[in-house]
Design a protein around this motif. Structure first.
Motif, mmCIF file in Angstrom:
data_model
loop_
_atom_site.group_PDB
_atom_site.id
_atom_site.type_symbol
_atom_site.label_atom_id
_atom_site.label_comp_id
_atom_site.label_asym_id
_atom_site.label_seq_id
_atom_site.Cartn_x
_atom_site.Cartn_y
_atom_site.Cartn_z
ATOM 1 N N ALA A 646 5.720 -41.908 47.399
ATOM 2 C CA ALA A 646 6.126 -41.003 46.321
ATOM 3 C C ALA A 646 7.093 -41.670 45.348
ATOM 4 N N ASP A 647 7.268 -42.975 45.444
ATOM 5 C CA ASP A 647 8.208 -43.703 44.589
ATOM 6 C C ASP A 647 7.703 -43.696 43.144
ATOM 7 N N ASP A 648 8.501 -43.131 42.222
ATOM 8 C CA ASP A 648 8.108 -43.133 40.806
ATOM 9 C C ASP A 648 8.942 -44.116 40.000
ATOM 10 N N ASN A 649 9.737 -44.935 40.677
ATOM 11 C CA ASN A 649 10.512 -45.979 40.023
ATOM 12 C C ASN A 649 9.807 -47.319 40.228
ATOM 13 N N VAL A 650 9.746 -47.783 41.456
ATOM 14 C CA VAL A 650 8.893 -48.919 41.807
ATOM 15 C C VAL A 650 7.674 -48.319 42.499
ATOM 16 N N VAL A 651 6.614 -48.097 41.758
ATOM 17 C CA VAL A 651 5.458 -47.377 42.300
ATOM 18 C C VAL A 651 4.773 -48.212 43.374
ATOM 19 N N VAL A 652 4.083 -47.525 44.283
ATOM 20 C CA VAL A 652 3.485 -48.196 45.436
ATOM 21 C C VAL A 652 2.400 -49.188 45.033
ATOM 22 N N ALA A 653 1.923 -49.117 43.789
ATOM 23 C CA ALA A 653 0.946 -50.101 43.321
ATOM 24 C C ALA A 653 1.467 -51.526 43.458
ATOM 25 N N HIS A 654 2.788 -51.700 43.371
ATOM 26 C CA HIS A 654 3.365 -53.032 43.553
ATOM 27 C C HIS A 654 2.983 -53.606 44.911
ATOM 28 N N SER A 655 3.242 -52.847 45.959
ATOM 29 C CA SER A 655 2.963 -53.345 47.305
ATOM 30 C C SER A 655 1.466 -53.422 47.573
ATOM 31 N N LEU A 656 0.693 -52.498 47.013
ATOM 32 C CA LEU A 656 -0.754 -52.535 47.226
ATOM 33 C C LEU A 656 -1.362 -53.768 46.561
ATOM 34 N N ARG A 657 -0.887 -54.127 45.385
ATOM 35 C CA ARG A 657 -1.411 -55.332 44.723
ATOM 36 C C ARG A 657 -1.059 -56.596 45.508
ATOM 37 N N LEU A 658 0.165 -56.631 46.046
ATOM 38 C CA LEU A 658 0.550 -57.784 46.854
ATOM 39 C C LEU A 658 -0.311 -57.864 48.108
ATOM 40 N N SER A 659 -0.510 -56.727 48.768
ATOM 41 C CA SER A 659 -1.333 -56.715 49.972
ATOM 42 C C SER A 659 -2.765 -57.139 49.675
ATOM 43 N N THR A 660 -3.300 -56.687 48.559
ATOM 44 C CA THR A 660 -4.661 -57.076 48.171
ATOM 45 C C THR A 660 -4.764 -58.582 47.959
ATOM 46 N N ALA A 661 -3.754 -59.139 47.282
ATOM 47 C CA ALA A 661 -3.762 -60.582 47.040
ATOM 48 C C ALA A 661 -3.614 -61.362 48.340
ATOM 49 N N LEU A 662 -2.780 -60.875 49.249
ATOM 50 C CA LEU A 662 -2.627 -61.538 50.538
ATOM 51 C C LEU A 662 -3.919 -61.482 51.344
ATOM 52 N N LEU A 663 -4.585 -60.343 51.313
ATOM 53 C CA LEU A 663 -5.856 -60.207 52.026
ATOM 54 C C LEU A 663 -6.912 -61.129 51.434
ATOM 55 N N ALA A 664 -6.948 -61.194 50.096
ATOM 56 C CA ALA A 664 -7.933 -62.067 49.447
ATOM 57 C C ALA A 664 -7.702 -63.528 49.804
ATOM 58 N N ALA A 665 -6.448 -63.882 50.060
ATOM 59 C CA ALA A 665 -6.124 -65.264 50.429
ATOM 60 C C ALA A 665 -6.197 -65.492 51.933
ATOM 61 N N GLY A 666 -6.528 -64.438 52.678
ATOM 62 C CA GLY A 666 -6.640 -64.572 54.127
ATOM 63 C C GLY A 666 -5.307 -64.716 54.822
ATOM 64 N N ARG A 667 -4.260 -64.099 54.256
ATOM 65 C CA ARG A 667 -2.915 -64.222 54.821
ATOM 66 C C ARG A 667 -2.539 -62.950 55.589
ATOM 67 N N PRO A 668 -2.382 -63.037 56.912
ATOM 68 C CA PRO A 668 -1.994 -61.854 57.689
ATOM 69 C C PRO A 668 -0.629 -61.336 57.262
ATOM 70 N N HIS A 669 -0.488 -60.033 57.260
ATOM 71 C CA HIS A 669 0.776 -59.411 56.899
ATOM 72 C C HIS A 669 0.770 -57.985 57.400
ATOM 73 N N THR A 670 1.919 -57.321 57.319
ATOM 74 C CA THR A 670 2.071 -55.949 57.778
ATOM 75 C C THR A 670 2.485 -55.073 56.605
ATOM 76 N N VAL A 671 1.855 -53.905 56.485
ATOM 77 C CA VAL A 671 2.231 -52.927 55.455
ATOM 78 C C VAL A 671 2.621 -51.632 56.141
#
Length: 705
Positions: A646-671
């Motif tokens: 529900a963050d309307d300052n730093v919207v969750v799209a920030h973390s979703l874009r990072l996670s997408t890029a990490l997944l595309a690069a095959g980098r394990p991570h936790t969200v």
């Protein structure tokens, strides 16, 4: 004081008490004769709603002027969406009366409660509800106490007689997206301006902002945990996109209207407005790139403006609390950067030198100016890291009013000082009057279940201010070297190393889980020098990460730090820094927790982002160089990303874009997504489990479990 609850834990206590602010006195005002002090304070964590109190300076007696429970008849407080958003912008976590405004005599106090309008006579304590259009926002009495103005979520600016009669519309409503008398998103979030109208000293008119946010792009924030609910529409001015259009008008109570005119195309940001009996209205307006700004004087009769001061800077110009303002004699008071120092000026004369780094102006009293300052370059290492003081500048020079003072309010010789100490929980408030013993203002804040024990150091060649916290009871002969947790914010407007106790409590809690915790305020953080703050220009990732590395290595020569087991955590800019550290320096940082990180700067707001990175349409390479998404393929260490949906300052799209890029690069991570959580995490159970999950993740990542 409250007693410890069975099975209570520090994380729960920390969240339940609003970070130990529940029950602490705040929001002080002194009557013009110095005889009364008004303030807000709740009865403690069990009854967290703020009441309005009065302190009689002569007798020291405290009395309640307004009690939300009594005024609402025991009913629950109800907040409009606009009020919830306003509190999110100001990081307000309390309930009840969260703000009030006074007339010039300090006799009438007005405030909103549950979206309704209330006023109280501060002399006899008579409180009453006034008829008004509800829900309402930001009520303010006229200087003569005859009227109360207020805004509404529907965009109206209204005024009512103080006796409750004659409520009427001054401006609005207009088309959707147009509001009167309210601060726009970036003014509240980034400029430190939370109000949108100002009374004339003679009470005949108001200066009112007219905000048209129809040019601003719309985003929609959904609640994935409740798909049946419609998404919330947010006007969000992302970097490189249109801002709201903000104008200023003089609205007479007689119905007249005069537009205050300046070159809004060249200076679209209305940063500050001040109007007092010292002279005509003052405006501070900024260019969009924030490298040039003007202080203007407005003619209320014609709306024309005259330039009093023009400021320019090759990097950017900061905005400061409490200025520009006039003294009673009409002299202009400012904070400005000169010859590498940040100084206080009256007219063209600098009243301070390189010994003090001026932070904010707290008020004026005759020819005297009350202000806060940290140690300037000439005195930096003569004071402990994170030191702050309150000073007074006047005809007799500059003198210190309170060592370690966080703030002060003064009127007619009565001064209210708020101080803190790293070895004493909470804050101490005292009322001072010449010839009398200081009066304490009682606090009902809870005593923390743990005790913070920060050790302060300047680290490395750049003398980076740091605090180091070791586990309670740590024995170097038995425990040896400790795994390290860097716990920074590390960015603009976010000083973490301070000479106070409570700001270090969470770091101490992490230390008590078996870490040596390091808090380092590298370049870009406030309280040092203009050059220190501006050295991050266009290169936040590089500079911020390097200073964490340098502080870590320097402190390892003094403290038992195991450099083979180093983790880093942070929230907001600190989350960005934590992720950038583990991506850029995996040989130094072996795990990270990034909370609500800004991962793509073109997804963050204009006023903040363009100050440090420029226009993304003109300088895309700067955005790429500082983007976590661009760095994602380099991840080779454990990373947990935490974000409120529900963050309307730093919207969750920030973390979703990072996670997408990490997944595309095959980098394990936790969200870890937090349903229903905004940029703050005030929920008691969420706050506790979030801290516990971070500890477990970091210990597993460092091989400690």
């Amino acid at each position: 004081m409250t007693t410890e609850k069975p099975h209570d834990t520090f994380p729960r206590q920390y969240a339940r008490t609003g970070r130990f602010t529940a029950g602490a006195p705040r929001s002080f005002s002194v009557s013009p004769d110095g005889a009364r002090v008004l303030f807000l304070r709740s009865r403690g964590e069990q009854r967290p709603a703020n009441l309005l109190w009065r302190l009689d300076v002569a007798t020291g007696e405290e009395s309640v002027l307004a009690d939300p429970e009594a005024l609402l008849g025991g009913g629950a407080e109800e907040l409009s969406a606009a009020e919830r958003a306003r509190r999110e912008r100001s990081r307000e976590t309390s309930a009840g009366i969260v703000g009030y405004a006074l007339d010039a005599a300090g006799r009438t106090a007005a405030f909103a409660l549950s979206g309704r309008l209330f006023a109280v006579d501060t002399a006899d304590g008579a409180a009453r509800e006034l008829p008004a259009a509800t829900p309402l926002l930001d009520p303010r009495p006229s200087p003569d106490g005859a009227h109360v103005a207020y805004a509404t979520p529907g965009g109206e600016l209204r005024v009512s007689a103080a006796d409750g009669s004659g409520d009427r519309l001054l401006a609005g409503p207009e088309a959707d997206g147009v509001s009167w008398g309210q601060a726009e998103f970036i003014a509240q979030e980034e400029m430190g301006r939370d109000r949108g109208y100002w009374w004339a000293p003679d009470s005949s008119a108001l200066l009112a902002a007219r905000v048209d946010d129809t040019p601003v792009r719309r985003w929609w924030i959904a609640d994935p945990a409740n798909p049946g609910r419609p998404p919330v529409e947010v006007a969000y001015p992302a970097a490189g996109t249109p801002n709201a259009e903000v104008g200023l008008w003089l609205l007479g109570l007689d119905g007249t209207r005069t537009e205050i005119r300046w070159d809004r195309a060249a200076y679209p940001y209305l940063a500050r407005v001040h109007w007092s009996a010292g002279g005509p209205p003052l405006l501070q307006v900024q260019a969009r790139d924030q490298r040039e700004q003007l202080v203007l004087e407005a003619d209320p009769a014609t709306g024309a403006t005259t330039v009093l001061v023009t400021e320019r800077d090759a990097d950017w110009l900061e905005l400061f609390g409490g200025v520009p303002v006039r003294r009673a004699d009409g002299q202009l008071v400012r904070i400005t950067d000169r010859d590498g120092a940040r100084v206080l000026t009256v007219g063209e004369k600098a009243l301070t030198d390189a010994g003090l780094h001026v932070r904010s102006v707290l008020g004026t009293d005759g020819e005297n100016v009350l202000f806060t300052a940290s140690a300037g370059a000439a005195e930096f290492e003569r004071r402990p890291p994170g030191w702050l003081g309150v000073f007074e500048a006047g005809p007799d020079g500059v003198r210190e009013v309170g060592d370690g003072a966080l703030g002060a309010v003064r009127g007619a010789g009565t001064t209210v000082l708020t101080t803190a100490h790293p070895r004493r929980p909470g804050t101490t408030v005292t009322v001072h009057r010449e010839g009398a013993e200081p009066l304490p203002v009682a606090s009902h804040a809870a005593t923390p279940l743990i005790t913070a024990r920060p050790v302060f150091r300047f680290a490395g060649e750049r003398r980076i201010p740091c605090a180091v916290l070791l586990p309670t009871g740590y024995d170097p002969d038995v425990d040896g070297e400790l795994p390290v947790l860097m716990d920074p914010y590390g960015g603009p407007h976010g000083q973490r190393v301070v000479q106070a106790h409570n700001p270090h409590l969470v770091s101490q809690w992490f230390a008590d889980q078996g870490f040596a915790v390091v808090v380092a305020d590298g370049r870009g953080t406030p309280g040092h020098s203009p050059g220190w703050e501006k050295s991050i220009n266009r290169r936040t990732a590089e500079v911020s990460v390097q200073d964490q590395v340098d502080a870590l290595h320097a402190l390892a020569e003094q403290f038992p730090l195991d450099l083979a087991k180093v983790a880093i955590r942070g929230w907001s800019y600190g989350g960005y820094l934590a992720a950038a550290a583990v991506l850029r320096e995996p040989d130094v940082f072996h795990a990270a927790v990034a909370g609500a990180p800004v991962t793509e700067h073109d997804l963050y707001d204009t006023h903040y982002t363009e100050r440090y990175y420029g226009d993304p349409n003109a300088e895309p390479e700067v955005y790429r160089a500082n983007s976590l998404v661009e760095m994602a393929p380099s991840l080779r260490r454990p990373l947990m990303v935490v974000h409120g949906l529900a963050d309307d300052n730093v919207v969750v799209a920030h973390s979703l874009r990072l996670s997408t890029a990490l997944l595309a690069a095959g980098r394990p991570h936790t969200v870890l997504p937090l349903s229903g959580v905004t940029h703050m995490t005030p929920q008691e159970q969420v706050a506790e489990n979030l801290l516990l999950l971070q500890v477990r993740f970091l210990k597993e990542a460092l091989g400690l479990l």
